[in-house]
Scaffold this motif. Structure first.
Motif, PDB file in Angstrom:
ATOM      1  N   ALA A  73       0.839  -1.196   0.000  1.00 35.78           N
ATOM      2  CA  ALA A  73       0.000   0.000   0.000  1.00 35.78           C
ATOM      3  C   ALA A  73       0.876   1.250   0.000  1.00 35.78           C
ATOM      4  N   ARG A  74       2.044   1.143   0.673  1.00 39.85           N
ATOM      5  CA  ARG A  74       2.924   2.311   0.768  1.00 39.85           C
ATOM      6  C   ARG A  74       3.582   2.679  -0.549  1.00 39.85           C
ATOM      7  N   VAL A  75       3.661   1.735  -1.489  1.00 39.06           N
ATOM      8  CA  VAL A  75       4.327   2.078  -2.740  1.00 39.06           C
ATOM      9  C   VAL A  75       3.416   2.847  -3.692  1.00 39.06           C
ATOM     10  N   GLU A  76       2.276   3.275  -3.215  1.00 35.67           N
ATOM     11  CA  GLU A  76       1.458   4.131  -4.073  1.00 35.67           C
ATOM     12  C   GLU A  76       2.246   5.404  -4.367  1.00 35.67           C
ATOM     13  N   PRO A  77       2.103   5.894  -5.606  1.00 30.69           N
ATOM     14  CA  PRO A  77       2.936   7.022  -6.028  1.00 30.69           C
ATOM     15  C   PRO A  77       2.915   8.198  -5.061  1.00 30.69           C
ATOM     16  N   GLU A  78       1.765   8.473  -4.465  1.00 29.51           N
ATOM     17  CA  GLU A  78       1.700   9.675  -3.620  1.00 29.51           C
ATOM     18  C   GLU A  78       2.581   9.565  -2.381  1.00 29.51           C
ATOM     19  N   HIS A  79       2.890   8.313  -1.976  1.00 24.91           N
ATOM     20  CA  HIS A  79       3.729   8.154  -0.792  1.00 24.91           C
ATOM     21  C   HIS A  79       5.198   7.986  -1.136  1.00 24.91           C
ATOM     22  N   LEU A  80       5.451   7.737  -2.411  1.00 25.41           N
ATOM     23  CA  LEU A  80       6.821   7.421  -2.791  1.00 25.41           C
ATOM     24  C   LEU A  80       7.690   8.662  -2.823  1.00 25.41           C
ATOM     25  N   LEU A  81       8.902   8.475  -2.386  1.00 24.91           N
ATOM     26  CA  LEU A  81       9.913   9.506  -2.515  1.00 24.91           C
ATOM     27  C   LEU A  81       9.515  10.835  -1.906  1.00 24.91           C
ATOM     28  N   ALA A  82       8.800  10.738  -0.803  1.00 19.53           N
ATOM     29  CA  ALA A  82       8.501  11.963  -0.085  1.00 19.53           C
ATOM     30  C   ALA A  82       9.819  12.536   0.415  1.00 19.53           C
ATOM     31  N   ARG A  83      10.793  11.648   0.630  1.00 21.87           N
ATOM     32  CA  ARG A  83      12.068  12.188   1.110  1.00 21.87           C
ATOM     33  C   ARG A  83      13.224  11.497   0.407  1.00 21.87           C
ATOM     34  N   ARG A  84      14.259  12.254   0.204  1.00 25.73           N
ATOM     35  CA  ARG A  84      15.512  11.722  -0.328  1.00 25.73           C
ATOM     36  C   ARG A  84      16.594  12.130   0.645  1.00 25.73           C
ATOM     37  N   GLU A  85      17.489  11.195   0.898  1.00 24.42           N
ATOM     38  CA  GLU A  85      18.577  11.508   1.824  1.00 24.42           C
ATOM     39  C   GLU A  85      19.873  11.021   1.226  1.00 24.42           C
ATOM     40  N   ARG A  86      20.955  11.736   1.572  1.00 25.48           N
ATOM     41  CA  ARG A  86      22.255  11.263   1.120  1.00 25.48           C
ATOM     42  C   ARG A  86      22.788  10.328   2.192  1.00 25.48           C
ATOM     43  N   VAL A  87      22.968   9.068   1.851  1.00 34.43           N
ATOM     44  CA  VAL A  87      23.418   8.095   2.852  1.00 34.43           C
ATOM     45  C   VAL A  87      24.502   7.212   2.264  1.00 34.43           C
ATOM     46  N   ARG A  88      25.282   6.590   3.148  1.00 33.14           N
ATOM     47  CA  ARG A  88      26.276   5.607   2.691  1.00 33.14           C
ATOM     48  C   ARG A  88      25.526   4.346   2.309  1.00 33.14           C
ATOM     49  N   LEU A  89      25.817   3.842   1.108  1.00 32.11           N
ATOM     50  CA  LEU A  89      25.113   2.645   0.645  1.00 32.11           C
ATOM     51  C   LEU A  89      25.371   1.477   1.603  1.00 32.11           C
ATOM     52  N   ALA A  90      26.607   1.421   2.145  1.00 31.19           N
ATOM     53  CA  ALA A  90      26.940   0.308   3.040  1.00 31.19           C
ATOM     54  C   ALA A  90      26.042   0.343   4.288  1.00 31.19           C
ATOM     55  N   ALA A  91      25.754   1.551   4.784  1.00 28.26           N
ATOM     56  CA  ALA A  91      24.918   1.668   5.981  1.00 28.26           C
ATOM     57  C   ALA A  91      23.489   1.255   5.659  1.00 28.26           C
ATOM     58  N   LEU A  92      23.056   1.627   4.455  1.00 33.82           N
ATOM     59  CA  LEU A  92      21.702   1.285   4.023  1.00 33.82           C
ATOM     60  C   LEU A  92      21.564  -0.244   3.889  1.00 33.82           C
TER      61      LEU A  92
ATOM     62  N   GLU B  42      27.567 -13.124   1.317  1.00 37.53           N
ATOM     63  CA  GLU B  42      28.897 -12.575   1.018  1.00 37.53           C
ATOM     64  C   GLU B  42      28.711 -11.175   0.468  1.00 37.53           C
ATOM     65  N   ARG B  43      29.266 -10.197   1.183  1.00 43.71           N
ATOM     66  CA  ARG B  43      29.055  -8.798   0.770  1.00 43.71           C
ATOM     67  C   ARG B  43      30.261  -8.247   0.042  1.00 43.71           C
ATOM     68  N   ARG B  44      29.994  -7.512  -1.033  1.00 47.25           N
ATOM     69  CA  ARG B  44      31.060  -6.764  -1.705  1.00 47.25           C
ATOM     70  C   ARG B  44      30.476  -5.397  -2.045  1.00 47.25           C
ATOM     71  N   VAL B  45      30.563  -4.500  -1.084  1.00 43.87           N
ATOM     72  CA  VAL B  45      29.890  -3.213  -1.254  1.00 43.87           C
ATOM     73  C   VAL B  45      30.928  -2.102  -1.340  1.00 43.87           C
ATOM     74  N   GLU B  46      30.905  -1.359  -2.447  1.00 42.74           N
ATOM     75  CA  GLU B  46      31.834  -0.240  -2.603  1.00 42.74           C
ATOM     76  C   GLU B  46      31.459   0.875  -1.634  1.00 42.74           C
ATOM     77  N   GLU B  47      32.444   1.676  -1.280  1.00 47.34           N
ATOM     78  CA  GLU B  47      32.170   2.800  -0.381  1.00 47.34           C
ATOM     79  C   GLU B  47      31.588   3.940  -1.218  1.00 47.34           C
ATOM     80  N   ILE B  48      30.263   3.966  -1.362  1.00 48.14           N
ATOM     81  CA  ILE B  48      29.642   5.041  -2.140  1.00 48.14           C
ATOM     82  C   ILE B  48      28.482   5.663  -1.376  1.00 48.14           C
ATOM     83  N   GLU B  49      28.174   6.904  -1.762  1.00 57.52           N
ATOM     84  CA  GLU B  49      27.010   7.563  -1.162  1.00 57.52           C
ATOM     85  C   GLU B  49      25.894   7.597  -2.194  1.00 57.52           C
TER      86      GLU B  49
END
Ligand code: ADP
Length: 332
Positions: free
Chosen positions: A174-193, A210-217
């Motif tokens: 239900a939350r993926v309805e367009p009106e609820h999507l992307l209400a916010r954008r944040e700059r985060v470390r992909l590894a933390a996400l 097995e993780r292979r995650v580059e250090e990117i934001e």
């Protein structure tokens, strides 16, 4: 602001835009009415041509002449359903171009809601009926052995777990309805996400990843993207042997962020591949297998990727495992 001068005839425009479009002369009379406009409004082209919006609709707000362009007009239909249609209005050639495109999206959301409600009632009924039956049996048969009682209670517990999964998945669908999507954008470390996504994985399964995650934001809705990744990891673990590994890799390549989840599990047959991203779709194999799920995980994950301007794709074959790849444009 970029201003575009477009010189195309209406037929060409109608072919390249599937939206319901309408043009009006400077006097406010309909000069073109696309087939999709006839579908959305329920007014045939022949009945619409040369007429004003006031003649075609019960009410238009704001009146066309007062609309600041671009803006959205609300038109109440004249039929017994009295629907409110939304049209974007632009000025073109001294007259106007109206698009009922947004309306189609509103209608799609309505349809989605109706589908979800009917599937929910269906999906929830079975476990509820089973909980009720086992609880009644327990109450009415005090002479049952301890072993029997333990078995019934375990079934009740299992069905309650299934209900929890169903409700969680339905809420996120239900939350993926367009009106609820992307209400916010944040700059985060992909590894933390990704840590956040993996927080849902039970400890004993974590060792398989097995993780292979580059250090990117990344510039995303972290909660939603973590949910998409969690759904894919959950599937990768669920549809593969308990001693097999799942690879989770994330990297950037030429302005695209790629998040790849690869398993060595049962794979997906070609005939199922076109449907797995649809709501409530589960292959017969997973229906008969003991895996739990409601066929919403991939639908939700793909909607989330799309809402970020990205894609979710799969490569898979039976017994060869599956690779799901989220690709997102890098945003500064
Ligand atoms: P479900 O809750 O059934 O897992 P999903 O939407 O997440 O729902 O997936 C839809 C269907 O796609 C699943 O029922 C399963 O048949 C198939 N599927 C998804 N991921 C995988 C995977 N990693 N390996 C094999 N089959 C998969």
């Amino acid at each position: 602001m970029t201003r575009l001068r477009v010189d195309v005839d209406f037929d060409a425009l109608e072919r390249c835009i599937s939206d319901a479009i309408v043009t009006l002369t400077p006097e406010g009379r309909v000069s073109a009415w696309s087939a999709a406009a006839a579908d959305v409004t329920g007014i045939a082209r022949a009945d619409a041509l040369e007429r004003t919006l006031d003649e075609l609709f019960a009410h238009v707000d704001p009146p066309l002449g007062f609309a600041v362009v671009p803006s959205v007009l609300r038109c109440w239909t004249n039929d017994e359903r009295r629907r409110t249609l939304h049209a974007t209005v632009l000025s073109v050639d001294g007259g106007w171009l109206l698009s009922f495109g947004a309306q189609q999206r509103f209608d799609a959301i309505d349809r989605l809601k109706r589908e979800i409600v009917s599937s929910v009632s269906h999906e929830l009924k079975t476990p509820i009926a089973s909980i009720k039956a086992f609880a009644t049996t327990l109450r009415e048969n005090p002479e049952n052995t301890a072993a029997q009682r333990a078995e019934y209670l375990a079934t009740i517990e299992h069905e309650a777990d299934r209900l929890t999964v169903a409700v969680e998945q339905l809420l996120s669908a239900a939350r993926v309805e367009p009106e609820h999507l992307l209400a916010r954008r944040e700059r985060v470390r992909l590894a933390a996400l990704i840590d956040r996504a993996l927080a849902r994985v039970p400890a004993h399964a974590l060792a398989r990843i097995e993780r292979r995650v580059e250090e990117i934001e990344v510039n995303v809705d972290p909660e939603l993207l973590a949910e998409a990744i969690a759904n894919l990891v959950d599937n990768a673990l669920k549809y593969s042997a308990e001693d097999s590994t799942v690879e989770l890799a994330a990297a950037t390549d030429a302005g695209t962020i790629e998040i790849r989840i690869r398993d060595h599990g049962i794979g997906i047959a070609a005939e199922h591949l076109p449907y797995i991203f649809e709501r409530f779709y589960r292959s017969e194999r997973s229906l008969s297998a003991s895996t739990s799920g409601y066929g919403l995980g991939l639908f939700v994950a793909r909607e989330i990727a799309r809402a970020h301007g990205g894609t979710l794709e799969v490569a898979s074959a039976p017994h060869a495992g599956s690779t799901f790849t989220i690709r997102l444009p890098e945003r500064r």
